[in-house]
Design a protein around this motif. Structure first.
Motif: not given
Length: 325
Positions: A172-173, A190-192, A224-227, A253-254
């Motif tokens: 999750n970018a 649509t992203h949280l 899982d959120y990744v910058h 990538l996470g």
């Protein structure tokens, strides 16, 4: 360090614009190709911009002929899961056929270095958590299938034409560039995290939690959120590896840590200092309870070191641009 000419289809989008910025900072010559169907011209912070589509084969050949491209970073996909179920042919046409056009043009001009924006959607419903790159790929929607198909095409192109690639499977970018000048911008959103922040600003009345009865600690889904800037850094590492002669590879990538929907909302309340109204709703079909990456492979092989592993910090960077807007 030698400087290269990099073509970035989709470079005017959320993730693409951050990659373009990192490439420019590294001194590379960047050509952004984007039809602006979901991207924005003002998100491209430098280099050359060309408005166009991967469907335009003659344009692709003109670009490769004129600019002596060394490598391609491909982010020009449509990516809404729900829309892909309703309009699957749109997704196969753009994400698969468009990529084939791009690869054909690359090969006609002897460009054999390709970095692909893939997705954790290729895995489908995970059998094991955290998810490694060896996990079976069984996507549950057309969007995920298009990403999986392209990965198979790339594997065949490596075997047949010695086209080397790195496929980066994003989880999750999130977040935004520290400058506060570029960040997440989708229509519709649509992203949280941006939806929560828009609720904090008053642009939205509430945020919906889809499902509160999952087998997790608080009953909500874990992701899982990744910058986004860490994603961009990974693309540069992949580029350097390929240009140095490395073999093709696939990487997750996470951040290898999951946060529930309720935890994300609480952190956003803390960061913004504002109330966030919540409505509990039914589960959405196909949402797995937990999606968390194992990113050990890229950390060990390419030396990837995320700078923004803490979700509160990620939300702060997103809030800076959301509050400004």
């Amino acid at each position: 360090m030698k400087k290269y000419s990099i073509l970035v289809p989709g470079g005017a989008g959320y993730i693409g614009s951050h990659i373009v910025k990192e490439l420019l900072h590294a001194g590379h010559h960047v050509i952004t190709l984007d039809n602006l169907s979901t991207g924005y011209r003002d998100m491209v912070t430098g280099g050359l911009f060309i408005k166009g589509s991967l469907e335009n084969k003659s344009l692709l050949d003109d670009i490769f002929s004129e600019y002596q491209i060394d490598a391609v970073m491909h982010l020009a996909a449509v990516s809404l899961v729900g829309e892909s179920v309703e309009l699957p042919l749109k997704y196969y046409q753009n994400n698969v056929a468009g990529t084939v056009n791009l690869l054909n043009s690359m090969l006609r001009h002897n460009v054999k270095c390709f970095i692909f924006s893939s997705s954790a959607a290729v895995y489908g419903k995970p059998e094991n958590i955290p998810i490694t790159e060896n996990h079976p790929c069984d996507p549950t929607n057309p969007y995920g299938r298009t990403k999986n198909f392209v990965e198979q095409i790339l594997k065949d192109c490596d075997s047949a034409y010695n086209l080397r690639y790195v496929s980066l499977r994003y989880f999750n970018a999130a977040g935004a560039d520290e400058s506060g000048k570029i960040g997440e911008r989708h229509t519709p959103e649509t992203h949280l995290i941006p939806l929560i922040l828009k609720t904090a600003t008053g642009e939205r009345e509430n945020i919906r939690i889809f499902g509160t009865d999952y087998p997790t600690a608080d009953g909500t889904c874990i992701r899982d959120y990744v910058h986004v800037s860490d994603l961009a850094q990974a693309h540069l590492l992949a580029l350097n590896a390929l240009l140095d002669g490395s073999r093709s590879a696939v990487y997750n990538l996470g951040n290898s840590r999951g946060y529930s929907v309720r935890e994300v909302i609480e952190l956003a309340r803390k960061v913004t200092g504002r109330p966030v109204s919540v409505i509990e709703a039914e589960r959405r079909p196909g949402d797995p309870p937990v999606l968390v990456a194992n990113s050990d492979k890229i950390r060990k092989q390419l030396g990837w070191k995320p700078r923004y592993e803490d979700l509160e910090t990620i939300i702060r960077t997103a809030w800076r641009i959301e509050n400004r807007n």
